[in-house]
Design a protein around this motif. Sequence first.
Motif: not given
Length: 190
Positions: A14-21, A84-89
């Motif tokens: 759910a966290v990565f769904c929110a962050l990806s969105s 790190g994922f948010v920073a990369l994207l």
Amino acid sequence: DDPRSLALACVAFAVFCALSSAMYLVNDLIDRVEDRHHPLKSQRPIAAGTLPPMTAALGAAALGIMGLAVAFWLLPVFGAFSLGFVALLGAYSYLLKHIVIVDVLTISTGFVLRAVAGAVAIAVPISQWLLVCTLLLALFLGLSKRRQELALLGPVATDHRRILAEYSPQLLDQLIAIVSAATLVSYAFY
């Protein structure tokens, strides 16, 4: 069969769904002008004008803040991978998508970060083969997407995405062939 791990995996998902969105919204906000000239992307809500930019920005902020808050609450190291994922994207949306090959590698690395973060969330070791296979499969998909964009848009491809001027169908065909072979060999060894 471990209920705690299953619950942690669901929260991490759910966290990565929110962050990806959130990051898709950011990228669509940045690309909205170019997307209006794309035969398919022009139908996206922001490019089509059905979702106001301010609403999209607020939604991205809410999803990002909520996702990161839950990530750090779940486990600080999981939160660090999420950040790190948010920073990369974020770097992809503003800069890295304009650098040939780096654009596709960045997207692929995002998928590897998702896999690593999932393992971190449930405290299990992650196989190096899973990382290699994830990276190669994501590279294959990213390169294939670039190839499809060139074929779909033809001579006006660079009007939509400047980086497409750096790619040629021949280069992409060669890269796809190399990555496909490497992916098959990696999956076979795995």
